[in-house]
Design a protein around this motif. Sequence first.
Motif, PDB file in Angstrom:
ATOM      1  N   THR A  86       0.833  -1.208   0.000  1.00 37.72           N
ATOM      2  CA  THR A  86       0.000   0.000   0.000  1.00 37.72           C
ATOM      3  C   THR A  86       0.862   1.249   0.000  1.00 37.72           C
ATOM      4  O   THR A  86       0.562   2.232  -0.687  1.00 37.72           O
ATOM      5  CB  THR A  86      -0.932   0.010   1.228  1.00 37.72           C
ATOM      6  OG1 THR A  86      -1.823  -1.121   1.148  1.00 37.72           O
ATOM      7  CG2 THR A  86      -1.759   1.287   1.277  1.00 37.72           C
ATOM      8  N   GLU A 126      -8.846   0.313  -5.541  1.00 36.89           N
ATOM      9  CA  GLU A 126      -9.119   1.590  -4.876  1.00 36.89           C
ATOM     10  C   GLU A 126     -10.578   1.753  -4.458  1.00 36.89           C
ATOM     11  O   GLU A 126     -10.863   2.467  -3.495  1.00 36.89           O
ATOM     12  CB  GLU A 126      -8.734   2.753  -5.796  1.00 36.89           C
ATOM     13  CG  GLU A 126      -7.256   2.796  -6.113  1.00 36.89           C
ATOM     14  CD  GLU A 126      -6.835   4.080  -6.801  1.00 36.89           C
ATOM     15  OE1 GLU A 126      -5.658   4.429  -6.716  1.00 36.89           O
ATOM     16  OE2 GLU A 126      -7.702   4.752  -7.412  1.00 36.89           O
ATOM     17  N   ASN A 157     -11.171  -3.376   1.569  1.00 32.60           N
ATOM     18  CA  ASN A 157     -12.421  -3.335   0.807  1.00 32.60           C
ATOM     19  C   ASN A 157     -12.401  -4.198  -0.453  1.00 32.60           C
ATOM     20  O   ASN A 157     -13.432  -4.349  -1.120  1.00 32.60           O
ATOM     21  CB  ASN A 157     -12.744  -1.896   0.398  1.00 32.60           C
ATOM     22  CG  ASN A 157     -12.967  -0.989   1.592  1.00 32.60           C
ATOM     23  OD1 ASN A 157     -13.472  -1.436   2.625  1.00 32.60           O
ATOM     24  ND2 ASN A 157     -12.595   0.276   1.469  1.00 32.60           N
ATOM     25  N   ASP A 201      -4.196   4.687  -4.435  1.00 36.86           N
ATOM     26  CA  ASP A 201      -4.794   4.672  -3.096  1.00 36.86           C
ATOM     27  C   ASP A 201      -5.424   3.309  -2.835  1.00 36.86           C
ATOM     28  O   ASP A 201      -6.636   3.137  -2.971  1.00 36.86           O
ATOM     29  CB  ASP A 201      -5.838   5.788  -2.996  1.00 36.86           C
ATOM     30  CG  ASP A 201      -6.397   5.948  -1.594  1.00 36.86           C
ATOM     31  OD1 ASP A 201      -5.735   5.515  -0.633  1.00 36.86           O
ATOM     32  OD2 ASP A 201      -7.511   6.500  -1.459  1.00 36.86           O
ATOM     33  N   HIS A 221      -6.958   0.056  -1.015  1.00 39.65           N
ATOM     34  CA  HIS A 221      -7.760  -0.242   0.170  1.00 39.65           C
ATOM     35  C   HIS A 221      -8.018  -1.743   0.197  1.00 39.65           C
ATOM     36  O   HIS A 221      -9.086  -2.210  -0.197  1.00 39.65           O
ATOM     37  CB  HIS A 221      -9.078   0.536   0.147  1.00 39.65           C
ATOM     38  CG  HIS A 221      -8.909   2.004   0.381  1.00 39.65           C
ATOM     39  ND1 HIS A 221      -8.752   2.546   1.632  1.00 39.65           N
ATOM     40  CD2 HIS A 221      -8.851   3.041  -0.496  1.00 39.65           C
ATOM     41  CE1 HIS A 221      -8.609   3.873   1.525  1.00 39.65           C
ATOM     42  NE2 HIS A 221      -8.653   4.184   0.252  1.00 39.65           N
TER      43      HIS A 221
END
Length: 225
Positions: free
Chosen positions: A85, A134, A99, A94, A96
């Motif tokens: 990351t 992202e 998620n 970016d 994540h």
Amino acid sequence: MSGPIAIDIWSDIACPWCYIGKRRLESGLAEYAASEDAVPVEITYHSFELAPETPVDFAGGVVDHLVKAKGLAPAQVQQMLERVTGLAADEGLDYHFENVQHTNTVKAHQLLHLAKAHGLQLEMKERLLKAYFEQGRHVGHVEDLADLAVEVGLDRDEVVRELTADTYLDAVHADQAQARAYGINGVPFFVIDGKYGVSGAQEPATFVEVLSTVARERAGLVSQS
């Protein structure tokens, strides 16, 4: 040899290094394009599935998948993802991972072939990677892929029809067979001008160096042995 320099890239939608490598390649291309001997390039993405056995509706997240696939402790996996990351952030990405909806990517690869047929492969590749890493979007279901495809200019009905029929599945398999023939066992992998292989998400300078070498060879300034 005349014409653009071919850059053939084997990668997977679910590969974090592939997105990082994409950004580093783009940075290298921008630097290379400013040189006096720059030759136009033509990029083509090819299919490579890192985890073809993954079900479309995977029960769990990225950590669960990597713990099982690599035999690592959850804490080790988490540390690894934090490092990736951070490296992605250095390239303006970016990530994540919390998620990410881990899934089978064969339909996404078929979509990239369909997009290529319409001259939109690069746009589709970027959209899929951004959606996956992202935005936490699902890239395994036909309907979800169709939503993303419309955003880059593809016809939704055609996307649903072609993905449902597996029209481009043979093209995906052909890419994978070519990868095996080249001895590619990890991605991203870049084949430049059909003769130079670059493995991994290398720094931009590496791409500049290889492209400059190709340009000099084409101009007859260095040996092509």
